[in-house]
Design a protein around this motif. Sequence first.
Motif, PDB file in Angstrom:
ATOM      1  N   ALA A  96     -19.147   8.036 -16.985  1.00 40.30           N
ATOM      2  CA  ALA A  96     -18.892   8.301 -15.561  1.00 40.30           C
ATOM      3  C   ALA A  96     -18.581   9.765 -15.640  1.00 40.30           C
ATOM      4  N   GLY A 102     -26.832   4.311  -9.350  1.00 35.77           N
ATOM      5  CA  GLY A 102     -26.092   5.154  -8.427  1.00 35.77           C
ATOM      6  C   GLY A 102     -24.836   5.759  -9.022  1.00 35.77           C
ATOM      7  N   ASP A 103     -23.700   5.541  -8.420  1.00 33.34           N
ATOM      8  CA  ASP A 103     -22.433   6.037  -9.193  1.00 33.34           C
ATOM      9  C   ASP A 103     -21.234   4.908  -9.168  1.00 33.34           C
ATOM     10  N   GLN A 109     -18.039  18.885 -12.895  1.00 32.80           N
ATOM     11  CA  GLN A 109     -19.412  19.539 -13.111  1.00 32.80           C
ATOM     12  C   GLN A 109     -19.280  21.288 -13.277  1.00 32.80           C
ATOM     13  N   GLU A 128     -31.079   5.421 -10.390  1.00 31.13           N
ATOM     14  CA  GLU A 128     -30.214   5.885 -11.590  1.00 31.13           C
ATOM     15  C   GLU A 128     -29.753   4.284 -12.080  1.00 31.13           C
ATOM     16  N   GLU A 165     -22.943  17.887 -15.493  1.00 32.16           N
ATOM     17  CA  GLU A 165     -21.803  17.245 -15.421  1.00 32.16           C
ATOM     18  C   GLU A 165     -21.260  16.785 -16.739  1.00 32.16           C
ATOM     19  N   PRO A 191     -16.378   2.810  -8.591  1.00 30.88           N
ATOM     20  CA  PRO A 191     -17.328   3.827  -8.345  1.00 30.88           C
ATOM     21  C   PRO A 191     -16.880   4.668  -9.661  1.00 30.88           C
ATOM     22  N   ALA A 192     -17.924   4.236 -10.741  1.00 26.37           N
ATOM     23  CA  ALA A 192     -17.925   5.054 -11.923  1.00 26.37           C
ATOM     24  C   ALA A 192     -19.384   4.714 -12.768  1.00 26.37           C
ATOM     25  N   TRP A 193     -20.337   5.829 -12.940  1.00 27.01           N
ATOM     26  CA  TRP A 193     -21.467   5.683 -13.524  1.00 27.01           C
ATOM     27  C   TRP A 193     -21.946   6.861 -13.626  1.00 27.01           C
ATOM     28  N   ALA A 194     -22.410   7.420 -14.696  1.00 24.66           N
ATOM     29  CA  ALA A 194     -23.285   8.659 -14.666  1.00 24.66           C
ATOM     30  C   ALA A 194     -24.798   8.409 -15.374  1.00 24.66           C
ATOM     31  N   GLN A 195     -25.766   8.481 -14.759  1.00 29.13           N
ATOM     32  CA  GLN A 195     -27.015   8.335 -15.482  1.00 29.13           C
ATOM     33  C   GLN A 195     -27.334   9.344 -16.603  1.00 29.13           C
TER      34      GLN A 195
END
Length: 800
Positions: free
Chosen positions: A534, A494-495, A538, A478, A545, A512-516
């Motif tokens: 991010a 990743g995330d 969901q 990702e 998401e 910890p922040a990422w949204a493909q």
Amino acid sequence: MLGALRDGAPRRIGPYEVLARLGAGGMGEVYLARLDTSGEFFAVKTVRRDFAGDPAFRDRFRREIRVAGLVRSAHAAAPVGGDADAEVPWLATAYIAGPSLAQAVRRSGPLPVPAVRALGARIARALADLHAGGVLHRDLKPGNVMLAVDGPRLIDFGIARAHGATTMTATGLMVGTPAFMSPEHVAGARKVTAASDVFCLGSLLCYAATGEDPFGDGPLAAVLYRVSQADADLERVPEELREVIGACLSADPADRPAPEALVELLGGERQAPPWPVPVREHIGEYGTELAQLVAAGGPLLEVPATAPVVTSGPPGLHFAPTLAPTGPTVPPTPPKRRRRALLAGVLALAVLGGGLGAYLLWPEPETPRKPVAAGPKAPAGPHVTGVDDQGLADASGVVPQNAAQRPAGWKPWRAKLSEPAFGCSGNERVLVCRTTGGRYEALDPADGKRLWGARPSVQPDSEESFVGPTGGIFLAQEAARPIVHDGLVVLAFGDVVQVRDARTGAVKWEKPAWAQQGEGSRPVVADGMVFVAAPTAQDQTNDIENVSVFAYTLADGRKLWTKTLTNGDLARSEYRDFEPVAYAKGIVYALSDGGIIAYDAKTGAVRGQVEQDARSCEEIKVFGAYAYCVDVSHSAGTAERAHLLDSTTLAPRKSLPMPPTGVDPAFVTERVAAGVVRESGALKVFDPRDGKELGSYAAKAAPAGLSQAMSAPLLAGDQVVYADYASLYTVRIGKDGKPTGLRVTPVPGAPGARVDQDPANPSSGVTYREMLRTPDLIPVGGLAYLVYDQGVVASVELPR
């Protein structure tokens, strides 16, 4: 200011044409020079002949050239070459047309607090860049900081040395300027460390804020004693600066802040220094003086005693008629002709995108001047933090070119990544690419050598990027496209979002922040901030998401704010790449389920949102007071339009005709735009105001049985630049905003046209490794970095 060339002064030094004398030091002369007839100017330092005859001195000078080659910083005068073995050894760096800090303070007095903060943050960043390359400055003083329109530049690494090397001075020789030394300088040159440069910066900032040397005056022994005890008088330093300057001047080197921390303590590098009016005028005199010299058409020579003296130049300009190398004096140009020649020289430099345009178009504090209506505007202060396929953070596709951002020692090169790449970003410090396997690889822009690699491995079963049989895109790890920003690289996979050192790859921070999202997704990075998409929740009904935009500080990853982009009621067919898409002038733009929204970058407050008729826009290109977008249709029969919007509120200015058929605009300015025709690969240049085609350039046909792919065009300086698998193409934009012709430059080492794989595989889709993909083109500092889809990388010079 510029001085005339004396009898016997060189007319050429290495490849440089000598134009004027800048000054002299104990070691030799310094000259203003240029490379042939280009608009790029350089300061070339030469060595006195008596020194040049000493083999030991040549060895030290050779080391100095090597040390200068280690220095790569946006806030330091870039070294561009040198020759310790020439009859007269020389070292060339970028020329900064402005006064030194010492000259500015002597003439105009102390700087106001905001200017001192901005000055200090940039010099601290320059020190961080030097230290990262293993170099100490060792003589940081007001005379070695030059003031330019867009900020200060650190100069003179003549007594710098690499960590661990022996001193470059003769044994026992004190290195540095007494009032701006550190206690370690006084103790002995071999005790100087990176913290010593920070101490000297504290002294320099004290001087900038008060106009006085921090350790007073008097006998040299008394000054050195006060320095050795770190006994600085800070009583006159403004209270807002006293704590940070005092920390720099701590007696114990361990108590002094690191340069990176000092950048943030002083407020970061978010805006150009707010020079007071007298300093701006002082800097402007240097720009005017340079324009006079260009208009004269030759070097500045001493006037013979019998020759008339010309006094029409600006204050401080020792202007003389141009003399032929061996001929008689040329009479002065009559006033009207000289004015026209000066204007022509000024316009030529402005169109080239060099520093002079910045002096001429610099706005007043409250009433900005209107830009010169002569084709694409030359940007003021053309420092480029990083470039990718969309250009800069504003996504306009316009990339200023600045010769000072050419890596030291650069020559054309070719390299090979470990696997195919798609998505690269770079500047003069690093070129970073995402590979089809979800990895990141970093190359040195100077020679193409590998600097570091990063393998996320957060998803062990995600080792290949591919397009599924139904058209879905699956990216290994990702992984987003990387973003290079000055000395840092921002990665998202990743995330997580991660910030690394550009040269070493060392991780600075991770969140910890990422949204493909899509293939073109990337973080948006500007003005000391990072913006990423991010997931925040969901929808269990349709497994989609909800996405928000997160804002972090670039320095340490501190979260500034977050805003939701989706509401959870979307059908899968309505899902888009909801993410930040651009940044300009304190505003970050993001695609939401209600269209593009403009947020205040620091607070997250909504500044504007597109109206209903522009909600189909998924990307935006920002230039000046305007933003440009084109509808993206996801259903047959939907009318498409181009929109001109207010860049702050996103209110419609007008609905524009569509670009030429099949063209996706890759760059847009007020008067000219361009894109490549999807079907044929031809370049179309058009006027964004009315959609009228200004020029069309057919793609070069590939040999039978082979295929080509064309990169998206960018506006690099005053020319459109794009590439295929064999050549670099450039189309110059004239002063009237119209294209003036195509130039084709073969790229040595380019892979050439190749066999295209059949993408139609109904059972498994096709991998990115197999796909025919467009080259990545990164134009920085007058150079082009080309990354081809099978992993071949080449670097060539842009045509002039």
